[in-house]
Write a protein that holds these residues in place. Sequence first.
Motif, PDB file in Angstrom:
ATOM      1  N   GLU A 142      43.476   7.277  -0.041  1.00 51.39           N
ATOM      2  CA  GLU A 142      42.547   8.029  -0.932  1.00 51.39           C
ATOM      3  C   GLU A 142      41.069   7.614  -0.738  1.00 51.39           C
ATOM      4  N   ALA A 143      40.817   6.277  -0.703  1.00 48.88           N
ATOM      5  CA  ALA A 143      39.600   5.617  -0.346  1.00 48.88           C
ATOM      6  C   ALA A 143      38.873   6.247   0.919  1.00 48.88           C
ATOM      7  N   THR A 144      39.449   6.464   1.726  1.00 47.31           N
ATOM      8  CA  THR A 144      38.905   7.026   3.001  1.00 47.31           C
ATOM      9  C   THR A 144      38.932   8.465   3.308  1.00 47.31           C
TER      10      THR A 144
END
Length: 127
Positions: free
Chosen positions: A104-106
Motif C-alpha cells: 500500500e505504501a509503494t
Amino acid sequence: MRGPTSRADSSSRAGRNSPVSNRRCGRWRDHRQVIDGILHRVRTGVHWRDLTERFGPWKPVYERHGLWSADETWERLLQQVQADADAAGEIDWDSSVTRWAFEEATASRRPGQGAPCLGGLGHGCGR
C-alpha cells in the motif's frame, strides 16, 4: 495474539517497566493510575480537563504524557511490553500485514500511476 489482554494487565506491565521519578518535580502519582488516564484519553478522545477523578487530577496526567512523549519513554515502554509479550508467547507475528502495508505504501510508485490525490474536492483532484 492469543486473546484480548485486559486493561489492568497491560497497565500493570507498563507500570512495572515505567521510569522512576527524576526527583526534580517532587513525588509522582502512581504510574498505573496515570497510564490508565492517558490510555483512557487516547481511546475516548476526551479533553484532558474532562478526565474522570478515578485517574486523579487531570494536570499530572497531561504533564506526564507530555514529558514521556518528549523523552521517548513511550517508545521504550512499548518495546519492553512487546518484548515481554513475545517472550511469553503472547504475540503471533504475521508477516502478511507487513507485506500489505508495504504494498500500500509503494502503490503510487508503480509505473503508470501518478501520485494519489490528497487534497479532496476543489483542490484540483480528478480534473
